[in-house]
Design a protein around this motif. Structure first.
Motif, mmCIF file in Angstrom:
data_model
loop_
_atom_site.group_PDB
_atom_site.id
_atom_site.type_symbol
_atom_site.label_atom_id
_atom_site.label_comp_id
_atom_site.label_asym_id
_atom_site.label_seq_id
_atom_site.Cartn_x
_atom_site.Cartn_y
_atom_site.Cartn_z
ATOM 1 N N ALA A 18 0.832 -1.205 0.000
ATOM 2 C CA ALA A 18 0.000 0.000 0.000
ATOM 3 C C ALA A 18 0.864 1.252 0.000
ATOM 4 C CB ALA A 18 -0.928 -0.007 1.213
ATOM 5 N N ASP A 19 1.931 1.253 0.793
ATOM 6 C CA ASP A 19 2.830 2.412 0.838
ATOM 7 C C ASP A 19 3.498 2.629 -0.520
ATOM 8 O OD1 ASP A 19 2.237 2.858 3.486
ATOM 9 O OD2 ASP A 19 4.059 1.918 4.275
ATOM 10 N N ALA A 20 3.899 1.534 -1.172
ATOM 11 C CA ALA A 20 4.532 1.640 -2.493
ATOM 12 C C ALA A 20 3.559 2.211 -3.515
ATOM 13 C CB ALA A 20 5.035 0.273 -2.941
ATOM 14 N N ALA A 21 2.317 1.743 -3.455
ATOM 15 C CA ALA A 21 1.297 2.251 -4.375
ATOM 16 C C ALA A 21 1.098 3.750 -4.187
ATOM 17 C CB ALA A 21 -0.013 1.502 -4.163
ATOM 18 N N GLN A 22 1.018 4.170 -2.930
ATOM 19 C CA GLN A 22 0.815 5.598 -2.662
ATOM 20 C C GLN A 22 2.003 6.423 -3.124
ATOM 21 O OE1 GLN A 22 -2.192 6.972 -1.379
ATOM 22 N NE2 GLN A 22 -1.109 8.704 -2.336
ATOM 23 N N ALA A 23 3.214 5.912 -2.925
ATOM 24 C CA ALA A 23 4.414 6.623 -3.366
ATOM 25 C C ALA A 23 4.400 6.813 -4.884
ATOM 26 C CB ALA A 23 5.666 5.866 -2.938
ATOM 27 N N LEU A 24 3.973 5.798 -5.609
ATOM 28 C CA LEU A 24 3.904 5.886 -7.067
ATOM 29 C C LEU A 24 2.825 6.870 -7.506
ATOM 30 C CD1 LEU A 24 4.371 2.094 -7.873
ATOM 31 C CD2 LEU A 24 5.912 3.938 -8.588
ATOM 32 N N ILE A 25 1.705 6.837 -6.831
ATOM 33 C CA ILE A 25 0.631 7.778 -7.154
ATOM 34 C C ILE A 25 1.082 9.209 -6.902
ATOM 35 C CG2 ILE A 25 -1.677 8.547 -6.443
ATOM 36 C CD1 ILE A 25 -2.280 5.511 -5.940
ATOM 37 N N ASN A 26 1.850 9.405 -5.835
ATOM 38 C CA ASN A 26 2.378 10.740 -5.531
ATOM 39 C C ASN A 26 3.326 11.235 -6.626
ATOM 40 O OD1 ASN A 26 0.950 10.684 -3.139
ATOM 41 N ND2 ASN A 26 2.720 10.173 -1.864
ATOM 42 N N GLU A 27 3.899 10.296 -7.389
ATOM 43 C CA GLU A 27 4.790 10.660 -8.492
ATOM 44 C C GLU A 27 4.034 10.874 -9.793
ATOM 45 O OE1 GLU A 27 8.599 8.792 -9.089
ATOM 46 O OE2 GLU A 27 8.490 7.816 -7.132
ATOM 47 N N GLY A 28 2.730 10.716 -9.740
ATOM 48 C CA GLY A 28 1.921 11.050 -10.902
ATOM 49 C C GLY A 28 1.474 9.889 -11.761
ATOM 50 N N VAL A 29 1.676 8.645 -11.314
ATOM 51 C CA VAL A 29 1.218 7.522 -12.137
ATOM 52 C C VAL A 29 -0.306 7.439 -12.064
ATOM 53 C CG1 VAL A 29 3.365 6.293 -11.589
ATOM 54 C CG2 VAL A 29 1.267 5.682 -10.385
ATOM 55 N N ASP A 30 -0.899 7.026 -13.163
ATOM 56 C CA ASP A 30 -2.355 6.855 -13.169
ATOM 57 C C ASP A 30 -2.777 5.458 -13.626
ATOM 58 O OD1 ASP A 30 -1.654 7.160 -15.820
ATOM 59 O OD2 ASP A 30 -3.130 8.713 -16.278
ATOM 60 N N VAL A 31 -1.792 4.574 -13.796
ATOM 61 C CA VAL A 31 -2.033 3.150 -14.046
ATOM 62 C C VAL A 31 -1.056 2.381 -13.162
ATOM 63 C CG1 VAL A 31 -2.035 1.278 -15.723
ATOM 64 C CG2 VAL A 31 -2.746 3.566 -16.429
#
Length: 362
Positions: A203-216
């Motif tokens: 979950a933390d990894a997913a949030q970190a990626l989303i914070n970097e602007g990923v949308d997939v």
């Protein structure tokens, strides 16, 4: 163990013969004991869930001819060796070791129990009583990557990676290559979590990626935790190992599925028929060990049609992700135009292809 006893008279011989025949008859009627060792729990909704479905398929197929036992949530390492030994001592004649990190423990235990046969999932070390089996997961990731490349609006795809082993590196490369072929502007951002199953870390990894602007979001970890984070953020994601269709229609738009059941049923049957022998199996979309899950209506019809066509071509052998021209990350030539990577090169793949940023952890 066979024993030969010299008997003093025919009466004693007759009694012994009758007893021996009865013993063999009872042994023939006894169910085949089959053991399983899991790195996670069936409730993970992913990797272990699929192996457990395959175990249930074996039970349904053979009924009372088979008796299964499971040790779950076993860490890779010394604990795995103890668990495998426990299964062997319990009389299991066929044992499925269902995670890469069980490989060395399996080899160690197999030496101690030469009359027990072992099935090592995603491993590569062999012995007369150790088989290896794995799926060409990179084929399924090719299809998912092609979808991802066309679904992203930010041109940023996130990827949660478990351990830096060839299996995972192949998947990242395959997803990126096929995303890039549909969208030249796409980037892939990778976060390594050093675990197969840890919902909090995922979950933390997913949030970190989303914070970097990923949308997939894609993943090579076992829980649905990343999917929950994706749903909250309003982005789309792919199921991993299992269909994860409970998250349909969003955020899950498709999935990479491992279907172990046909192989497990066959290998148990081989044991029962006396036809089991050590082998190395690497099956993909064509054989059905790897599947692409249903593509939801959240995916445009044109994108879905392209993905299904790609899947058909992979099954037919007319398309291969790792066909040149392809360069390594440093720009050096890996595969020339028309050249296809062989299984040996793929089995040991330890580098990113050109265009992927970041380093693979050592």
């Amino acid at each position: 163990m066979k024993r030969r006893t010299f008997l003093a008279n025919s009466a004693m011989a007759g009694t012994a013969l009758a007893t021996g025949l009865a013993g063999r008859a009872m042994a023939a009627d006894d169910p085949l004991k089959v053991g399983f060792i899991y790195v996670g729990v069936p409730g993970d909704g992913g990797w272990t869930y699929q192996h457990n479905l395959a175990k249930k398929a074996v039970e349904k197929h053979y009924g009372d001819k088979v008796k299964t036992s499971v040790i779950e949530n076993v860490p890779e390492g010394a604990d795995a060796e103890r668990a495998l030994t426990q299964l062997a001592l319990a009389g299991n004649k066929l044992i499925f070791a269902t995670s890469f990190g069980f490989m060395d423990p399996t080899m160690n235990v197999a030496k101690k129990f030469p009359k027990v046969n072992f099935e090592m999932c995603t491993g590569y070390k062999s012995a007369p009583n150790v088989s290896n089996y794995s799926g060409r997961f990179y084929e399924g990731r090719a299809v998912c990557g092609a979808i991802a490349g066309q679904m992203t609006k930010s041109n940023k795809i996130g990827y949660i990676a478990s351990f830096p082993i060839p299996e995972v590196i192949r998947g990242i490369n395959s997803a990126y290559i096929n995303a890039k072929r549909t969208n030249p502007n796409v980037e892939i951002k990778v976060v390594w979590v050093y675990t197969w199953f840890d919902p909090a870390k995922e979950a933390d990894a997913a949030q970190a990626l989303i914070n970097e602007g990923v949308d997939v979001l894609m993943q090579h970890t076992d829980s649905t935790a990343a999917m929950a984070v994706a749903k909250k953020a309003g982005i789309v994601a792919f199921g991993q190992d299992s269909d994860m269709s409970a998250f349909a229609p969003t955020p899950r738009i498709s999935a990479l599925i491992d279907n172990w059941a046909p192989y497990y049923i066959k290998r148990v049957g081989d044991m029962m028929n006396g036809n089991w022998k050590a082998e190395n199996v690497w099956y993909g979309l064509k054989e059905g060990m790897v599947e692409v899950g249903e593509i939801t209506d959240a995916v445009p019809a044109k994108v879905k049609a392209h993905a299904l066509d790609l899947e058909t071509k992979i099954k037919a052998g007319t398309y291969h992700t790792f066909e040149g021209p392809l360069n390594k990350q440093d720009g050096s030539v890996w595969l020339k135009k028309g050249e296809v990577a062989d299984d040996g090169a793929l089995a040991g793949l330890n580098f990113y292809v050109e265009g992927i940023k970041g380093k693979i952890p050592s």
